[in-house]
Design a protein around this motif. Structure first.
Motif: not given
Length: 124
Positions: A27, A30, A98
């Motif tokens: 996660n 990505s 992120d």
């Protein structure tokens, strides 16, 4: 699974090199933008370098020409190659994911995932 785990820190003399690694969960890896930050004792955290999923990079002026950020998609790992280290590079280094990367505007911020940090100490 811990989202981000840094390794590779240590103690070196000025002029030496280190390579930091950041193993990321699927996660975290990505995300479009990943980065390295650092924080020295008594100072605010500062961005060192960032990379986007398409390979664009951003560097702080203080590390341009000495540090290189890269990623290995097969290993979900982010790297920071640090050459010609200086005592002022001494800090705790953190991996982040992120976030927002603005390559043209040369900034990166607002990261959702953070690692625990790895210490880099450069002696003169």
């Amino acid at each position: 699974q811990v989202p981000l785990v840094e390794s590779g820190g240590g103690s070196v003399q000025a002029g030496g090199s280190l390579r930091l690694s950041c193993a990321a969960s699927r996660n975290a890896y990505s995300s479009y933008c990943m980065a390295w930050f650092r924080q020295a004792p008594g100072k605010e955290r500062e961005g060192v370098a960032a990379i986007t999923s398409d390979g664009s990079t951003i560097y702080a002026d203080s590390v341009k020409g000495r540090f290189t950020i890269s990623q290995d998609n097969a290993k979900n790992t982010l790297y920071l190659q640090m050459n010609n280290l200086k005592p002022e590079d001494t800090a705790m280094y953190y991996c982040a994911a992120d976030g927002i990367c603005a390559v043209v505007a040369n900034f990166f911020r607002d990261f959702g995932y953070w690692g625990q940090g790895t210490q880099v100490t450069v002696s003169s």
